[in-house]
Design an enzyme around this catalytic site. Structure first.
Site, mmCIF file in Angstrom:
data_model
loop_
_atom_site.group_PDB
_atom_site.id
_atom_site.type_symbol
_atom_site.label_atom_id
_atom_site.label_comp_id
_atom_site.label_asym_id
_atom_site.label_seq_id
_atom_site.Cartn_x
_atom_site.Cartn_y
_atom_site.Cartn_z
ATOM 1 C CG ASP A 347 -1.877 1.112 1.291
ATOM 2 O OD1 ASP A 347 -2.742 1.179 0.403
ATOM 3 O OD2 ASP A 347 -1.794 1.937 2.235
ATOM 4 C CD GLU A 383 -2.273 2.187 -3.437
ATOM 5 O OE1 GLU A 383 -3.467 2.430 -3.704
ATOM 6 O OE2 GLU A 383 -1.825 2.205 -2.272
#
Length: 714
Positions: A347, A383
């Site tokens: 993330d 990401e």
């Protein structure tokens, strides 16, 4: 990933020696607290009464002690005294019982109370209220587990199809799963769930965060909680709420059993991990672990008591610091060697690779990953953005990384849906880049199409069904007056906002879902399917359901006939991809001639059957494109002689996003001798045709439709 690594001893110390190490004779504890002046190990009984044991032994920055007579399941925490100097980044407070950053299991949950904060009023004033009744506790665990013959599936990137799922939401409503198992790790391992995944054709399950997490106090006050789990507090502990077997260490065994069963079915397990921030938030947040142990080491600080925030969550972990980097690396190795997971999706990955203010591909974290003999062989997905300066880094990671490709998401939505809301379109140039592997993004980094993780939807945003049902977000249930969530959805409701009984609109929406799913699954790169999209799941227009732990987010398994048809259709498209290597390229297409007749490995045709001209590539009104994929291979002999041969079918994929039917001329000789239709998104269920279509013939394409034609002869 090799079988040898999978069979490593569960007592391996590759993930470090901090935390609690249980042995039958005694348990050793180790804690990093470099500026602490006094450390106490606190053993907590079933009545939440604690026994405080002073820790006197210290080795550098690590405090250690050994305690006899402790059994797995023992709950504990740490109290650390030291300077309270927020202006210098030090926030020690012995009144706060702290979670062990290396705890392998956590019991209990956070209860809302002023006692969970290390400060009162202004964040520079210390609060000395004991927080013991209100905080979760670390648990001593037994490291042993019988992995039997577990071997990782080790699916190549080119063969991978990712299924992104919530560890609770996937099974919470599954009627074939026993009620006590629904929403748990054991539920994910149930035969009915595994059968669905295997029959669908996916190869990897990517789970939203399973690290122990807590909800933000602001959510708790609104009667909600952080359903997605992007608010970690324990990087070694499986989240206890997803276990049906217990939270005193049983969750560890239940998670391992889930991995074992998924592996036996040939499915890899990828974890979505959040190392960019923690649940402690900024200086106004609670003191639960890291802040009370080494605040100025674990977090990036500015002006002493303020926190650098490139995550949007209040604070950023500082992976420039050796201890924080070690914690993250130890956690990753632990999940691979001891929990047998196969990869990670990171993330807000640029936040982990920042040196000072900017992202650096040579940062300590990225270099540590590249040289690590365990981690560099796993699947690593970034990401590739955060909210800090220069935070958009798509295409800038290096091998062995793959990246979430939001350009694919946006351009595919724009072609099928976004342009439908205007009189002029965006043309087909971007579409061509996306469906051929995004060489414009990843071609310069010496990586191949597997660097691109393609997706149209994910946990964050509209579902595929909602993309074709809503023009606007409907997030009122989140309690933020519909201000949260993106306004850039590139969706199209097909004429009516929300659900409707109009049969024409319903048929168009279903066809558009098939268009989106087919484009995703037939494009070059690594497709990622969001759980439930194969069955037309809806969130009723909520595009930010992070706090919706209810039917809004859970996957429904009660399917209407059209949803069963969509599931059947999706299975067939995944099977088409699986059966044809030309749809699973390991290298970018060259777009060059592959034999003397002028045929290329990839070519692009206008609706009139001619190769695209420059003017057509830049025509914003063009809504139709044919992609030709040659199913052959070029062999170069020892003397440099070139030979071409077919190893697979050759395809023409026709994408038409116009509002009216159109005529499309298929490529003529020498591109093919004839054609046969193998897929048409007009069909509710897949219905391959046996009709032979002459090369160069004209076919009718319905409005907003995709067709796949296989070549015969040359």
């Amino acid at each position: 990933m090799t079988p040898e690594r999978r069979r490593r001893s569960p007592h391996s110390s590759s993930w470090g020696s901090q935390g609690a190490q249980w042995e039958p004779e005694a348990t050793s504890f180790a804690l990093w607290a470099p500026e602490g002046s006094r450390v106490q190990l606190c053993l907590v009984d079933d009545e939440r009464k604690e026994r405080r044991l002073p820790v006197a032994e210290r080795h550098g920055d690590i405090w250690t002690t050994v305690v006899e007579g402790i059994s797995p399941g023992q709950r504990y925490g740490w109290r650390v005294d030291g300077p309270w100097e927020p202006h210098l980044g030090r926030r020690f407070n012995a009144a706060k019982l702290l979670l062990d950053p290396y705890a392998k299991a956590v019991d209990g949950e956070l209860l809302l109370s002023e006692a969970i904060y290390g400060h009162r009023g202004p964040d520079t004033v210390r609060d000395d209220t004991d927080n013991l009744p209100f905080v979760p506790l670390s648990v001593v665990t037994d490291p042993s587990f019988d992995w039997r013959d577990d071997v990782a599936p080790a699916t190549s990137w080119s063969d991978t199809v990712i299924y992104e799922a919530h560890p609770k939401g996937l099974t919470r409503l599954h009627t074939a799963v026993p009620p006590q198992l629904r929403g748990t790790y054991a539920g994910l391992a149930h035969p009915a769930v595994i059968e669905h995944l295997v029959s669908l054709g996916v190869t990897a399950v990517q789970l939203l965060p399973v690290h122990q997490a807590i909800s933000e106090p602001s959510l708790i006050r609104r009667g909600l909680h952080n359903y997605w789990g992007y608010n970690s507090i324990g990087f070694f502990a499986p989240h206890n709420a997803y276990a049906c077997s217990g939270s005193r260490g049983q969750q560890v065994g239940e998670f391992r059993s889930m991995v074992l069963e998924l592996h036996r079915a040939g499915l890899e397990v990828i974890l979505d991990v959040v190392f960019n921030h923690t649940a402690e938030g900024d200086e106004r947040g609670p003191t639960l672990s890291f802040r009370g142990l080494g605040n100025d080491g674990y977090y990036r600080l500015r002006h002493g008591h303020r926190y650098t925030d490139v995550t949007g969550c209040g604070a950023t972990m500082d992976l420039r610091h050796p201890q924080t980097l070690q914690l993250v690396m130890d956690s990753l190795r632990y999940w691979v060697t001891e929990m047998h997971v196969d990869g990670f999706r990171f993330d807000l990955a640029p936040a982990l690779g920042r040196t000072d203010e900017h992202f650096d591909v040579h940062s300590a974290f990225l270099m540590a990953i590249h040289q690590d003999p365990v981690l560099r062989t796993t699947k690593l997905i970034a990401e590739p953005w955060d909210i800090g300066p220069g935070g958009y880094q798509l295409g800038n990671f290096r091998r062995p990384w793959s990246e979430w490709n939001d350009k694919f998401r946006d351009d595919i939505r724009q072609f099928w849906l976004g342009d439908s809301r205007s009189h002029t379109g965006s043309g087909v140039r971007s579409l061509a880049y996306r469906i051929s592997g995004s060489s414009d993004v990843f071609g310069g980094s010496r990586r191949g199409p597997d660097a691109s993780v393609n997706f149209v939807t994910a946990h964050d945003g509209f579902t595929t069904r909602d993309l074709v049902t809503y023009d606007h977000k409907h997030n009122e249930g989140n309690g933020e007056h519909n201000r949260d969530g993106s306004n850039d959805n590139r969706s199209w409701n097909c004429g009516t906002e929300g659900e409707t009984t109009n049969p024409l609109i319903g048929a168009l929406r279903r066809r558009q879902m098939r268009n989106l799913l087919s484009t995703l699954l037939l494009s070059t790169g690594v497709p990622m399917l969001a759980a439930g999209d194969e069955m037309g799941r809806t969130q009723k227009g909520n595009n930010n359901a992070y706090c919706q732990d209810n039917e809004t987010s859970w996957v429904s398994w009660e399917l209407a006939p059209w949803q069963q048809d969509l599931l059947t259709f999706t299975r067939s498209v995944i099977a088409l991809r699986r059966n044809h290597p030309v749809l699973r390229q390991v290298s970018f297409f060259a777009g060059r001639r592959v034999h003397e007749q002028g045929v290329k490995d990839i070519a692009w045709f206008s609706p009139w059957g001619e190769e695209m001209s420059d003017a057509e590539w830049f025509d914003p009104g063009l809504r139709t494109l044919t992609c030709y994929l040659w199913g052959g291979v070029v062999d170069i002999g020892p003397r440099g002689d070139v030979e071409t041969r077919l190893r697979d079918a050759t395809f023409a994929v026709v994408l038409h996003a116009g509002a009216h039917p159109t005529q499309v001329t298929l490529p003529s000789r020498p591109w093919a001798g004839s054609w046969r239709e193998v897929l048409d998104t007009v069909d509710e269920r897949p219905a391959p045709s046996t009709r032979v279509i002459p090369a160069g013939a004209t076919v009718s394409r319905a409005a907003w439709s995709l067709g796949v034609y296989a070549a015969a002869g040359g």
